[in-house]
Design a protein around this motif. Structure first.
Motif, PDB file in Angstrom:
ATOM      1  N   SER A  67      -9.917  49.018  36.909  1.00  0.00           N
ATOM      2  CA  SER A  67      -9.023  47.966  36.427  1.00  0.00           C
ATOM      3  C   SER A  67      -8.400  47.208  37.595  1.00  0.00           C
ATOM      4  O   SER A  67      -7.920  47.816  38.548  1.00  0.00           O
ATOM      5  N   GLU A  68      -8.408  45.892  37.492  1.00  0.00           N
ATOM      6  CA  GLU A  68      -7.794  45.057  38.531  1.00  0.00           C
ATOM      7  C   GLU A  68      -6.277  45.100  38.447  1.00  0.00           C
ATOM      8  O   GLU A  68      -5.589  44.661  39.369  1.00  0.00           O
ATOM      9  N   LYS A  69      -5.744  45.596  37.343  1.00  0.00           N
ATOM     10  CA  LYS A  69      -4.299  45.555  37.109  1.00  0.00           C
ATOM     11  C   LYS A  69      -3.552  46.777  37.636  1.00  0.00           C
ATOM     12  O   LYS A  69      -2.340  46.729  37.804  1.00  0.00           O
ATOM     13  N   ILE A  70      -4.248  47.895  37.862  1.00  0.00           N
ATOM     14  CA  ILE A  70      -3.510  49.084  38.287  1.00  0.00           C
ATOM     15  C   ILE A  70      -3.204  49.051  39.786  1.00  0.00           C
ATOM     16  O   ILE A  70      -4.019  48.625  40.588  1.00  0.00           O
ATOM     17  N   ILE A  71      -1.982  49.471  40.098  1.00  0.00           N
ATOM     18  CA  ILE A  71      -1.545  49.626  41.484  1.00  0.00           C
ATOM     19  C   ILE A  71      -0.994  51.040  41.588  1.00  0.00           C
ATOM     20  O   ILE A  71      -0.159  51.449  40.769  1.00  0.00           O
ATOM     21  N   PHE A  72      -1.455  51.799  42.571  1.00  0.00           N
ATOM     22  CA  PHE A  72      -0.949  53.161  42.737  1.00  0.00           C
ATOM     23  C   PHE A  72       0.525  53.105  43.102  1.00  0.00           C
ATOM     24  O   PHE A  72       0.938  52.309  43.946  1.00  0.00           O
ATOM     25  N   SER A  92      -0.342  58.385  39.736  1.00  0.00           N
ATOM     26  CA  SER A  92       0.598  57.483  39.075  1.00  0.00           C
ATOM     27  C   SER A  92       0.185  56.051  39.374  1.00  0.00           C
ATOM     28  O   SER A  92      -0.136  55.725  40.527  1.00  0.00           O
ATOM     29  N   VAL A  93       0.196  55.227  38.347  1.00  0.00           N
ATOM     30  CA  VAL A  93      -0.156  53.815  38.497  1.00  0.00           C
ATOM     31  C   VAL A  93       0.870  52.960  37.768  1.00  0.00           C
ATOM     32  O   VAL A  93       1.492  53.419  36.811  1.00  0.00           O
ATOM     33  N   THR A  94       1.047  51.733  38.239  1.00  0.00           N
ATOM     34  CA  THR A  94       1.934  50.782  37.568  1.00  0.00           C
ATOM     35  C   THR A  94       1.092  49.626  37.076  1.00  0.00           C
ATOM     36  O   THR A  94       0.192  49.155  37.766  1.00  0.00           O
ATOM     37  N   ILE A  95       1.418  49.201  35.855  1.00  0.00           N
ATOM     38  CA  ILE A  95       0.637  48.185  35.139  1.00  0.00           C
ATOM     39  C   ILE A  95       1.613  47.154  34.572  1.00  0.00           C
ATOM     40  O   ILE A  95       2.702  47.541  34.128  1.00  0.00           O
ATOM     41  N   PRO A  96       1.258  45.872  34.554  1.00  0.00           N
ATOM     42  CA  PRO A  96       2.146  44.895  33.899  1.00  0.00           C
ATOM     43  C   PRO A  96       2.262  45.235  32.408  1.00  0.00           C
ATOM     44  O   PRO A  96       1.272  45.636  31.791  1.00  0.00           O
ATOM     45  N   THR A 129      -7.806  59.337  51.760  1.00  0.00           N
ATOM     46  CA  THR A 129      -8.231  60.328  52.758  1.00  0.00           C
ATOM     47  C   THR A 129      -9.720  60.195  53.068  1.00  0.00           C
ATOM     48  O   THR A 129     -10.170  60.609  54.122  1.00  0.00           O
ATOM     49  N   LEU A 130     -10.485  59.584  52.153  1.00  0.00           N
ATOM     50  CA  LEU A 130     -11.919  59.389  52.383  1.00  0.00           C
ATOM     51  C   LEU A 130     -12.233  58.021  52.993  1.00  0.00           C
ATOM     52  O   LEU A 130     -13.391  57.653  53.151  1.00  0.00           O
ATOM     53  N   GLY A 131     -11.193  57.257  53.309  1.00  0.00           N
ATOM     54  CA  GLY A 131     -11.389  55.992  54.027  1.00  0.00           C
ATOM     55  C   GLY A 131     -11.596  54.762  53.171  1.00  0.00           C
ATOM     56  O   GLY A 131     -11.844  53.676  53.699  1.00  0.00           O
ATOM     57  N   ASN A 132     -11.475  54.883  51.861  1.00  0.00           N
ATOM     58  CA  ASN A 132     -11.609  53.710  50.987  1.00  0.00           C
ATOM     59  C   ASN A 132     -10.263  53.017  50.847  1.00  0.00           C
ATOM     60  O   ASN A 132      -9.221  53.667  50.787  1.00  0.00           O
ATOM     61  N   GLU A 133     -10.287  51.697  50.753  1.00  0.00           N
ATOM     62  CA  GLU A 133      -9.060  50.931  50.605  1.00  0.00           C
ATOM     63  C   GLU A 133      -8.688  50.797  49.135  1.00  0.00           C
ATOM     64  O   GLU A 133      -9.531  50.464  48.302  1.00  0.00           O
ATOM     65  N   VAL A 134      -7.408  51.076  48.836  1.00  0.00           N
ATOM     66  CA  VAL A 134      -6.909  50.977  47.458  1.00  0.00           C
ATOM     67  C   VAL A 134      -5.591  50.207  47.450  1.00  0.00           C
ATOM     68  O   VAL A 134      -4.886  50.146  48.445  1.00  0.00           O
ATOM     69  N   ARG A 135      -5.276  49.646  46.277  1.00  0.00           N
ATOM     70  CA  ARG A 135      -4.002  48.943  46.101  1.00  0.00           C
ATOM     71  C   ARG A 135      -2.902  49.975  45.859  1.00  0.00           C
ATOM     72  O   ARG A 135      -3.064  50.880  45.033  1.00  0.00           O
ATOM     73  N   CYS A 136      -1.801  49.812  46.542  1.00  0.00           N
ATOM     74  CA  CYS A 136      -0.640  50.645  46.252  1.00  0.00           C
ATOM     75  C   CYS A 136       0.606  49.879  46.685  1.00  0.00           C
ATOM     76  O   CYS A 136       0.505  48.816  47.294  1.00  0.00           O
ATOM     77  N   TYR A 137       1.766  50.413  46.361  1.00  0.00           N
ATOM     78  CA  TYR A 137       3.012  49.780  46.780  1.00  0.00           C
ATOM     79  C   TYR A 137       3.417  50.279  48.158  1.00  0.00           C
ATOM     80  O   TYR A 137       3.129  51.411  48.519  1.00  0.00           O
ATOM     81  N   ASN A 138       4.099  49.407  48.903  1.00  0.00           N
ATOM     82  CA  ASN A 138       4.592  49.803  50.221  1.00  0.00           C
ATOM     83  C   ASN A 138       5.722  50.823  50.057  1.00  0.00           C
ATOM     84  O   ASN A 138       6.172  51.102  48.937  1.00  0.00           O
TER      85      ASN A 138
END
Length: 197
Positions: A67-72, A92-96, A129-138
């Motif tokens: 999903s393009e909408k989930i942010i960790f 845990s993810v945040t969704i609009p 930890t496996l080197g993939n880029e993911v969306r999350c909050y700062n």
């Protein structure tokens, strides 16, 4: 049967993961993925997400691809920002709150909902930890989220997060103050910070 070299190259570039959408974008039929799965050339990791057999599974990355909408967020973002040593058992993810995500994501994650205009605030990219880029909050947004959701979390997690943030050399207290005001957690933040600083 051998895998098409274009698809194989895309898989290798993407840490052994490919989505149905990516295959279609490359100009191939989604049927080809089912064929590769039946032949044992690919394994279906999640709906619309395929991996090479015997490759290491990055559940955060494959979840984000769904999903393009989930942010960790929350404890998962704490981990991704280096403010917690504990890898969360459930992400845990945040969704609009005007968006629907699949039942599978709802069952697999702790889902938090927020107004669409607040959803993107503080979003960044971190590596798993496996080197993939993911969306999350700062880190600053994550602290505010934890304070907002403190009734759904254990007190130890919130205290540990604020303590680790306070000790961090990367902290931005001005940005934290701006976010605390936006998310209406000024009082809570002040209370925790007074105890720890």
């Amino acid at each position: 049967m051998k895998m098409n070299s274009v698809i194989l190259e895309a898989l290798k570039k993407n840490n052994n993961v490919i989505t149905t959408a990516q295959v279609v974008e490359l100009g191939f039929s989604r049927y080809l993925l089912s064929k590769y799965e039946k032949e044992g050339l690919l394994e279906r990791e999640r709906q619309g997400v395929y991996v090479l057999p015997n490759s290491v599974h990055d559940d955060m990355y494959t979840l984000m691809l769904r999903s393009e909408k989930i942010i960790f967020s929350h404890d998962t973002a704490l981990f991704l920002n280096g403010l917690s040593e504990r890898t969360p058992f459930v992400h845990s993810v945040t969704i609009p709150n005007n968006t629907r995500v699949s039942k599978v994501i709802q069952e697999e994650c702790v889902c938090y909902y927020i107004k669409p205009e607040l959803h993107q605030i503080g979003m960044t990219i971190r590596k798993t930890t496996l080197g993939n880029e993911v969306r999350c909050y700062n880190a600053e947004r994550t602290i505010c989220d934890l304070l907002r959701s403190r009734n759904r979390l254990d007190e130890e997690t919130v205290i540990g997060a604020v303590k680790n943030y306070a000790a961090s050399s990367d902290k931005d207290l001005n940005l934290l103050a701006v976010y605390a005001s936006k998310f209406r957690v000024n009082k809570e933040l002040k209370r925790y910070m007074e105890v720890l600083l």
